[in-house]
Design an enzyme around this catalytic site. Structure first.
Site, mmCIF file in Angstrom:
data_model
loop_
_atom_site.group_PDB
_atom_site.id
_atom_site.type_symbol
_atom_site.label_atom_id
_atom_site.label_comp_id
_atom_site.label_asym_id
_atom_site.label_seq_id
_atom_site.Cartn_x
_atom_site.Cartn_y
_atom_site.Cartn_z
ATOM 1 N N LYS A 76 -31.785 -40.989 22.766
ATOM 2 C CA LYS A 76 -32.732 -39.942 23.382
ATOM 3 C C LYS A 76 -33.702 -40.664 24.327
ATOM 4 O O LYS A 76 -34.136 -40.138 25.218
ATOM 5 C CB LYS A 76 -33.238 -38.958 22.145
ATOM 6 N N TYR A 83 -29.583 -41.896 17.314
ATOM 7 C CA TYR A 83 -29.963 -40.800 17.852
ATOM 8 C C TYR A 83 -31.400 -40.922 18.636
ATOM 9 O O TYR A 83 -31.502 -40.873 19.859
ATOM 10 C CB TYR A 83 -30.119 -39.640 16.831
#
Length: 381
Positions: free
Chosen positions: A168, A164
């Site tokens: 991102k 994640y």
């Protein structure tokens, strides 16, 4: 003293909000309806619940609300969604702190989806692009080095572990690199990124999850973070305000160049507190207490997580098993990691609209409304 120019209006603009059916997306859509006389807001998501439109009727006014349901990895769908629009708020992403999602899936949505959306903006002459990033693109690192009251200029050595966080970070980088790209009509794309802290408030699924765990534990919240591991969560209403201020800034010809291509930390006046103690602060009025000490010593938690990770890796060729806890999550929960919003205040004119007292009250009242259903659901299981 720096005097801020009056904020530009988004009157008559056509806005696209990706992830419009989510926690932050819904809050931003409502804020846009309440404060800006936009011509149209396009709600883009994989699926939009009909109840969302019904809940917005009280503040809709003359603004057209359009539903765009589809896959963010579909370039034609994105071009159609952006056609004739002037501002894109890109909030949609897969949030995963347990590495439960396959890397190809999270990369496809978080990175490829962002790249395709940027390309759609260039092809369809969208002038402004605001990316919702996260504090986790900054860390903490695997050593748990503390960072107190950091700023956009803070240098912090970090090798991101979560898929994640990595995706991102790359999506944010691509967004900022796209600043200044030439549009089909000869104009220039202007981009910026916002890095909120942990976002809480009405609709936060993480708080619901912690409340459910507390119910199962006889109304005692688990302590997974040390009291001294201070972080500064941010209320969802204030994050929505920051997005609106960024959009106004990117529209202003005299401020666009100063804001474009930059990222901003977004927090508010929520007092620095550990993640576990924050859960207790908003749930204590509902009758929840919290464990005084960590469930296990940190060294033991790391050792158990290491063993679980090794076992899951061994069986992964046959079956994907996700451990309930991993070393990086333990590190994140136990590292002092806080930031300042002063640059967002200076450049965007951002000021937290909701005080800590009001944000806490609203969050606790929402949790109170969910508590009976959560107890019933747990009894049913």
């Amino acid at each position: 003293m720096v005097l801020m120019r009056p904020a530009m209006s988004l009157r008559g603009e056509v806005c696209v909000v990706t992830g419009a059916g989510g926690f932050l997306g819904k809050r931003l859509v409502r804020l846009l309806l309440e404060e800006e006389q936009t011509a149209e807001i396009r709600l883009l998501d994989k699926q939009i619940q009909p109840q969302l439109l019904e809940s917005l009727e009280d503040c809709r006014g003359d603004t057209k609300l359009s539903i765009f349901e589809g896959d963010i990895r579909d370039s034609e769908f994105l071009r159609k969604s952006c056609r004739g629009a002037s501002i894109v708020f890109h909030i949609a992403s897969i949030i995963d702190v347990k590495d439960a999602v396959e890397y190809s899936e999270i990369y496809g949505v978080n990175v490829k989806g962002t790249q395709l959306l940027l390309e759609a903006c260039i092809q369809e002459n969208v002038a402004s692009f605001i990316y919702t990033s996260t504090i986790e693109v900054m860390g903490p690192n695997s050593r748990g080095d503390p960072l107190i009251n950091g700023s956009e200029d803070t240098v912090y050595e970090c090798a991101l572990k979560f898929a994640y966080s990595k995706t991102k970070k790359e999506a944010e980088w691509r967004t900022l690199q796209a600043h200044g790209e030439v549009l089909q009509n000869g104009g220039r794309l202007t981009t910026c990124a916002l890095r909120p802290m942990y976002i809480y408030g009405e609709g936060c699924r993480f708080l619901l999850g912690h409340m459910g765990e507390g119910i199962r534990n006889n109304n005692v919240l688990f302590r997974m973070s040390r009291p001294e591991a201070l972080v500064n969560p941010v209320y969802v209403g204030n994050v929505a305000v920051a997005h609106l201020q960024a959009a106004r800034g990117l529209k202003d010809p005299q401020r666009r160049s100063a804001i474009g291509g930059k990222f901003y930390f977004v927090c508010d006046d929520t007092p620095p507190v550990s993640y576990s103690d924050f859960n207790h602060m908003v749930m204590s009025p509902l009758g929840f207490s919290i464990q005084e000490k960590l469930m296990y010593p940190l060294w033991l938690l790391y050792a158990v997580c290491f063993l679980m990770e090794m076992l899951c890796m061994m069986v992964r060729p046959f079956k994907r098993v996700v451990p309930p806890l991993n070393r990086q999550l333990v590190t994140m929960l136990n590292t002092p990691f806080s930031f300042s919003y002063q640059k967002a205040k200076r450049d965007l004119g951002y000021e937290p609209r909701y005080t800590w007292a009001e944000a806490r009250k609203r969050t606790t009242e929402w949790l109170a409304s969910e508590l009976p259903m959560e107890r019933e659901r747990i009894r049913g299981n």
